[in-house]
Design an enzyme around this catalytic site. Structure first.
Site, PDB file in Angstrom:
ATOM      1  N   ALA A  69     -50.909   5.060  58.312  1.00  9.30           N
ATOM      2  CA  ALA A  69     -50.934   3.644  58.678  1.00  9.30           C
ATOM      3  C   ALA A  69     -50.910   3.499  60.187  1.00  9.30           C
ATOM      4  O   ALA A  69     -50.439   4.379  60.905  1.00  9.30           O
ATOM      5  CB  ALA A  69     -49.745   2.923  58.058  1.00  9.30           C
ATOM      6  N   ASP A  70     -51.413   2.366  60.634  1.00 11.61           N
ATOM      7  CA  ASP A  70     -51.335   2.017  62.046  1.00 11.61           C
ATOM      8  C   ASP A  70     -51.135   0.514  62.152  1.00 11.61           C
ATOM      9  O   ASP A  70     -51.855  -0.252  61.510  1.00 11.61           O
ATOM     10  CB  ASP A  70     -52.601   2.431  62.797  1.00 11.61           C
ATOM     11  CG  ASP A  70     -52.410   2.275  64.294  1.00 11.61           C
ATOM     12  OD1 ASP A  70     -51.631   3.064  64.871  1.00 11.61           O
ATOM     13  OD2 ASP A  70     -53.000   1.349  64.875  1.00 11.61           O
ATOM     14  N   THR A  71     -50.146   0.107  62.943  1.00 10.15           N
ATOM     15  CA  THR A  71     -49.818  -1.303  63.097  1.00 10.15           C
ATOM     16  C   THR A  71     -50.123  -1.758  64.516  1.00 10.15           C
ATOM     17  O   THR A  71     -49.799  -1.063  65.475  1.00 10.15           O
ATOM     18  CB  THR A  71     -48.329  -1.551  62.763  1.00 10.15           C
ATOM     19  OG1 THR A  71     -48.093  -1.140  61.411  1.00 10.15           O
ATOM     20  CG2 THR A  71     -47.958  -3.018  62.909  1.00 10.15           C
ATOM     21  N   THR A 105     -51.865  -4.241  59.965  1.00  9.13           N
ATOM     22  CA  THR A 105     -51.581  -2.854  59.608  1.00  9.13           C
ATOM     23  C   THR A 105     -52.752  -2.326  58.795  1.00  9.13           C
ATOM     24  O   THR A 105     -53.096  -2.892  57.758  1.00  9.13           O
ATOM     25  CB  THR A 105     -50.275  -2.713  58.810  1.00  9.13           C
ATOM     26  OG1 THR A 105     -49.192  -3.216  59.592  1.00  9.13           O
ATOM     27  CG2 THR A 105     -50.004  -1.253  58.466  1.00  9.13           C
ATOM     28  N   GLY A 106     -53.357  -1.267  59.312  1.00 11.49           N
ATOM     29  CA  GLY A 106     -54.392  -0.553  58.578  1.00 11.49           C
ATOM     30  C   GLY A 106     -53.736   0.583  57.825  1.00 11.49           C
ATOM     31  O   GLY A 106     -52.863   1.270  58.364  1.00 11.49           O
TER      32      GLY A 106
END
Length: 187
Positions: A69-71, A105-106
């Protein structure tokens, strides 16, 4: 959800780890160093997914599900990542004071050659804060590992955030509601 497939969470975020535990998932944490740069011209949703996929592609897991994840915090088109230092954190928090911003978020789920990504977005509205409150927050909560220089689960979220439109857990760094549903479809 009963999930027998082993899960790797590729994140050092204690918040993401806590959220997966609350979801009842058994997982282990594995980290890889990944360059988090991205091409120019991407919007915040595309950036979060791009970086999440970059993280996922660094794993070669055949028998496990890997979750990355990346936010990203964005305000008026400007991306607010993790602060470089105290001054940078102060500047970010001042921008968030008295305004609305978005948290993206991805998330990427991968197993073998199967890869699936999605994102979530939440609007967060903050009340006006003073310079003294910003300094208090930075001194006491050390938000240097958080996108946008704040954590919704700490003092900032309890005292400063007035309203959230969308997923609360997305603002923490992992949209668990969507992740749960997507994991069920993925397996």
């Amino acid at each position: 959800m009963l999930l027998n497939t082993p899960i790797i969470l590729a994140s050092k975020s204690p918040r993401r780890q806590e959220l997966l535990k609350l979801m009842g998932l058994n997982f282990k944490v594995e980290l890889k160093d990944v360059d988090e740069s991205y091409p120019e011209g991407l919007n915040p949703a595309e950036i979060s997914v791009y970086i999440s996929e970059k993280k996922a592609k660094s794993f070669k897991a055949e028998n496990e599900i890997v979750i990355t994840a990346d936010t990203i915090v964005a305000i008026d088109g400007e991306i607010l990542g993790k602060p470089n230092d105290r001054l940078h954190a102060q500047q970010m928090l001042q921008k968030l004071s008295g305004s609305a911003h978005e948290v993206y978020t991805g998330v990427t789920i991968v197993k073998g050659s199967k890869l699936y990504s999605f994102y979530d977005v939440t609007e967060v509205i903050c009340r006006v804060v003073t310079s003294e409150e910003i300094d208090f927050y930075i001194d006491n909560y050390k938000p240097y590992d958080k996108a946008g220089s704040y954590g919704v689960q700490d003092w900032w979220g309890v005292v400063v955030v007035e309203k959230i439109n969308g997923s609360y857990t997305n603002v923490m760094g992992l949209p668990t509601e969507k992740l749960y549903n997507e994991l069920q479809k993925f397996i």
